[in-house]
Design a protein around this motif. Structure first.
Motif, PDB file in Angstrom:
ATOM      1  N   GLN A 196      45.755  42.555  52.139  1.00 29.55           N
ATOM      2  CA  GLN A 196      45.526  43.388  50.954  1.00 29.55           C
ATOM      3  C   GLN A 196      45.773  42.597  49.677  1.00 29.55           C
ATOM      4  O   GLN A 196      45.002  42.672  48.718  1.00 29.55           O
ATOM      5  CB  GLN A 196      46.440  44.611  51.011  1.00 29.55           C
ATOM      6  N   ARG A 197      46.855  41.839  49.652  1.00 28.33           N
ATOM      7  CA  ARG A 197      47.145  41.040  48.459  1.00 28.33           C
ATOM      8  C   ARG A 197      46.097  39.944  48.258  1.00 28.33           C
ATOM      9  O   ARG A 197      45.724  39.629  47.119  1.00 28.33           O
ATOM     10  CB  ARG A 197      48.528  40.417  48.564  1.00 28.33           C
ATOM     11  N   ALA A 198      45.623  39.370  49.352  1.00 25.05           N
ATOM     12  CA  ALA A 198      44.571  38.360  49.236  1.00 25.05           C
ATOM     13  C   ALA A 198      43.284  38.981  48.699  1.00 25.05           C
ATOM     14  O   ALA A 198      42.571  38.368  47.895  1.00 25.05           O
ATOM     15  CB  ALA A 198      44.319  37.696  50.587  1.00 25.05           C
ATOM     16  N   ASP A 199      42.979  40.219  49.142  1.00 21.12           N
ATOM     17  CA  ASP A 199      41.785  40.916  48.638  1.00 21.12           C
ATOM     18  C   ASP A 199      41.894  41.158  47.139  1.00 21.12           C
ATOM     19  O   ASP A 199      40.922  40.978  46.393  1.00 21.12           O
ATOM     20  CB  ASP A 199      41.603  42.251  49.367  1.00 21.12           C
ATOM     21  N   VAL A 200      43.066  41.575  46.693  1.00 16.09           N
ATOM     22  CA  VAL A 200      43.263  41.806  45.257  1.00 16.09           C
ATOM     23  C   VAL A 200      43.089  40.512  44.475  1.00 16.09           C
ATOM     24  O   VAL A 200      42.446  40.488  43.415  1.00 16.09           O
ATOM     25  CB  VAL A 200      44.665  42.411  45.017  1.00 16.09           C
ATOM     26  N   GLN A 201      43.645  39.433  45.024  1.00 14.40           N
ATOM     27  CA  GLN A 201      43.502  38.147  44.340  1.00 14.40           C
ATOM     28  C   GLN A 201      42.047  37.726  44.244  1.00 14.40           C
ATOM     29  O   GLN A 201      41.572  37.315  43.189  1.00 14.40           O
ATOM     30  CB  GLN A 201      44.297  37.067  45.084  1.00 14.40           C
ATOM     31  N   ARG A 202      41.302  37.860  45.340  1.00 15.71           N
ATOM     32  CA  ARG A 202      39.904  37.459  45.343  1.00 15.71           C
ATOM     33  C   ARG A 202      39.082  38.347  44.407  1.00 15.71           C
ATOM     34  O   ARG A 202      38.185  37.881  43.712  1.00 15.71           O
ATOM     35  CB  ARG A 202      39.336  37.544  46.756  1.00 15.71           C
ATOM     36  N   GLU A 203      39.397  39.639  44.371  1.00 17.12           N
ATOM     37  CA  GLU A 203      38.667  40.550  43.494  1.00 17.12           C
ATOM     38  C   GLU A 203      38.893  40.187  42.034  1.00 17.12           C
ATOM     39  O   GLU A 203      37.944  40.128  41.241  1.00 17.12           O
ATOM     40  CB  GLU A 203      39.112  41.982  43.758  1.00 17.12           C
ATOM     41  N   LYS A 204      40.143  39.934  41.673  1.00 18.63           N
ATOM     42  CA  LYS A 204      40.440  39.571  40.290  1.00 18.63           C
ATOM     43  C   LYS A 204      39.853  38.204  39.948  1.00 18.63           C
ATOM     44  O   LYS A 204      39.367  37.996  38.822  1.00 18.63           O
ATOM     45  CB  LYS A 204      41.955  39.571  40.061  1.00 18.63           C
ATOM     46  N   ALA A 205      39.892  37.272  40.898  1.00 15.97           N
ATOM     47  CA  ALA A 205      39.286  35.956  40.650  1.00 15.97           C
ATOM     48  C   ALA A 205      37.784  36.081  40.461  1.00 15.97           C
ATOM     49  O   ALA A 205      37.188  35.410  39.607  1.00 15.97           O
ATOM     50  CB  ALA A 205      39.601  35.002  41.805  1.00 15.97           C
ATOM     51  N   GLY A 206      37.159  36.958  41.265  1.00 14.16           N
ATOM     52  CA  GLY A 206      35.717  37.169  41.102  1.00 14.16           C
ATOM     53  C   GLY A 206      35.380  37.752  39.746  1.00 14.16           C
ATOM     54  O   GLY A 206      34.410  37.334  39.099  1.00 14.16           O
TER      55      GLY A 206
END
Length: 622
Positions: A196-206
């Motif tokens: 979940q935290r990795a998904d949030v990071q990738r979403e914000k990076a995108g």
């Protein structure tokens, strides 16, 4: 598939229903490469796992003073060393091959989908997201594909190692057989939160990448209005959010790594303590204890790949989801659901283009708006809404981007044949659409005009019709010394060294060179002065004589040169005729073209009324 065989002759039809399904589809397409990598991985990890047993046999041979057996063990160790080295080298080679070929397949799919959708892509997906998918996301997807074979080899090695240890030293093998699954599954409860935290990071990076790409694309305009600091501040905020999300994600992965260091250490201490007690009781030989301890220590090496596959999947899943979202887009909205079966057959979702191309000289007709473009004539289309004009241009090119209702016709017809039913190459040969914001790629002017064309129009004629003489002079003046032909002068990325009007005219000349059956131009002269616009209108009429040309514009200079003008009002073709006829007879047309206000439209009618009627109407309107 080897790297030397790239690119793929046909990358296939992806299963883009979800991110995991897309990853599974990629994996199925690389069964041969994954099998090779798995085989080499088993050789490598098997050699690593076999060394402790050879060492244990060597210790027993030394204790028993058995020279022949010690020599045999030395040969076995040498053989295991070769297996470890060769297996490691080939595992790395095949795994990287899987990574590169998977990334290349995804990039080919994205490139084909981008080329198929054209400018309609950025109307459905942000340009920054497309950039993020084709760069960072492709790398993450390739990482997961690469890690799969190593993980499978490591898992099989652990299973085989535990089974062998159970037969070699049953008393202590039971402890290892129980402890290894615990180590492998200990971090499983933490993976959902880490994912979940990795998904949030990738979403914000995108989102940060999208913001950066959009800001860079509009930097020239932002500087013109003094807005670059505002967007820079937004990017600073977005980048700090990415940093904070990355730190939160890294903390969770650090905890997972710490657990995978702590628990193996506990297992090693348990094996040594329990094994020493067994040796003192005479239930275990010293060589067997050394072999068991070494086996546990070496089995911790393949155990690391459990963490790697978890990280790779966590980071690749959102990337695959974004890639699938882009790849799921089709030329028409109707195609997105057409043929989607529960069986998951991705090919069933692609609409086959089997219609034959219409004969030359066919009329172009849009059933949704009722617009009819006669063959061989210069037709101008007037829309009061610029966005509606852009959508209409996309539709005329065979890329409808709005559903228009369940009963609305989905495709434009050319000679009675739906453009969606034609092969993409055929449709683009017949109909070419130039956006109001065309893009010029970097390279020489000669390379800019090296596009698929009929060959009937020379570059010089197209440049002359688009009034590009001053553009050629400007390119020649800025060219390096020794360049005497303006066609050899270089254009910077997106034509940034040229003005908006110069870029627009070069793009128009490029479109004229292609000489398609139907040419659709969306506001081709919006960035030039009126004198140049009048000459361009004459040039287009002369060069496209006898060819079908559609211009979406509201400029009287262009409209007056058209053979026929069509007014689109409230999404429908409301009136047609020449520019002068519509200007005189249709107030709706006159309001769009001359920018008349409602009061100005009333003045000619009021002037013809008696004074009493005029006063009465003014009082009523007041």
């Amino acid at each position: 598939m080897q790297i030397s065989d790239l690119p793929y002759p046909d990358p296939g039809v992806p299963d883009a229903r979800s991110g995991p399904r897309f990853l599974w589809w990629l994996g199925r397409g690389q069964i041969g490469g994954q099998a090779k990598s798995l085989a080499w991985g088993l050789l490598h990890f098997g050699g690593v796992a076999g060394i402790p047993y050879a060492v244990g046999m060597g210790v027993e041979a030394a204790v028993n003073r058995d020279g022949d057996r010690l020599l045999w063990v030395g040969g076995l160790l040498a053989l295991l060393g070769v297996a470890v080295s060769v297996g490691d080298a080939m595992l790395h080679r095949t795994a990287v091959t899987n990574w590169i070929t998977a990334a290349a397949r995804v990039q080919q799919l994205l490139a084909r989908r981008t080329a198929e959708l054209g400018s309609a892509l950025t109307r459905r997906v942000a340009a920054g997201e497309v950039v993020a998918v084709s760069t960072g996301d492709v790398e993450k997807i390739g990482w997961f594909v690469e890690a799969v074979s190593r993980f499978l080899a490591a898992a099989l090695t652990l299973v085989i190692g535990c089974v062998v240890l159970l037969f070699y030293a049953p008393t202590i093998g039971v402890v290892v057989a129980i402890g290894m699954p615990v180590l492998a599954l200990a971090v499983l409860p933490l993976l959902p939160r880490a994912t979940q935290r990795a998904d949030v990071q990738r979403e914000k990076a995108g989102k940060a990448t999208e913001l950066a790409a959009d800001t860079v694309a509009g930097l020239r305009v932002l500087r013109g209005i003094g807005g670059e600091e505002l967007f820079l501040g937004r990017y600073r905020v977005a980048s700090q959010e990415v940093r904070e999300a990355a730190v939160r994600s890294a903390r969770m992965w650090a905890l997972i790594s710490a657990i995978q260091v702590l628990l193996p250490g506990v297992l090693l201490i348990t094996v040594v303590w329990y094994g020493a007690a067994l040796v003192l009781d005479g239930r275990l030989d010293v060589g067997e204890l050394v072999a068991a301890f070494s086996a546990v220590a070496t089995m911790l090496y393949p155990l690391r790949h459990f963490e790697e596959i978890a990280m790779a999947y966590s980071f690749s899943r959102p990337s695959a989801k974004r890639a699938a979202r882009v790849l799921a887009l089709t030329r028409t909205d109707a195609d997105a659901s057409k043929g989607a079966e529960d069986t998951g057959d991705a090919k069933g979702r692609e609409r086959a283009a089997v219609a034959e191309a219409p004969a030359p000289g066919a009329d172009l007709y849009d059933p949704r708006t009722g617009l009819l473009v006669p063959a061989g004539r210069f037709t101008a289309v007037v829309c009061g809404d610029p966005d509606l004009a852009g959508r209409l241009a996309e539709r005329l090119g065979g890329h409808p981007i709005d559903s228009g209702g369940d009963d609305a016709p989905a495709s434009v017809l050319l000679g009675g044949v739906a453009l969606d039913d034609l092969a993409l190459d055929t449709a683009r040969t017949l109909v070419l659409v130039q956006d109001k914001d065309p893009v010029l790629l970097s390279g020489t002017l000669r390379e800019l005009f090296d596009v698929p064309a009929s060959g009937a129009v020379e570059a010089s004629a197209a440049l002359a019709a688009a009034q590009c003489a001053d553009v050629l002079d400007a390119l020649l003046q800025s060219a390096p010394e020794g360049v005497g032909d303006p066609m050899d002068a270089r254009i910077t990325e997106r034509g940034r060294s040229l003005s908006g009007g110069q870029r627009q005219r070069l793009a128009l000349a490029r479109s004229l060179v292609t000489d398609p059956e139907v040419l659709v131009l969306d506001e081709p002269t919006s960035a030039v002065d009126s004198h140049t616009e009048a000459r361009i209108a004459e040039g287009i009429c002369a060069l496209r004589a006898g060819r079908t040309t559609v211009v979406l514009a509201s400029s009287p200079l262009l409209l007056d040169r058209a053979d026929r003008v069509v007014l689109i009002h409230e999404g429908k073709a409301a009136a047609s005729g020449t520019h002068r006829e519509l200007l005189h007879d249709d107030p709706r047309y006159r309001a769009v073209v001359t920018r008349e206000t409602e009061e100005e439209q009333r003045l000619p009618r009021l002037a013809s009324l008696p004074t009493e009627s005029v006063l009465t109407e003014i009082e009523e309107s007041a």
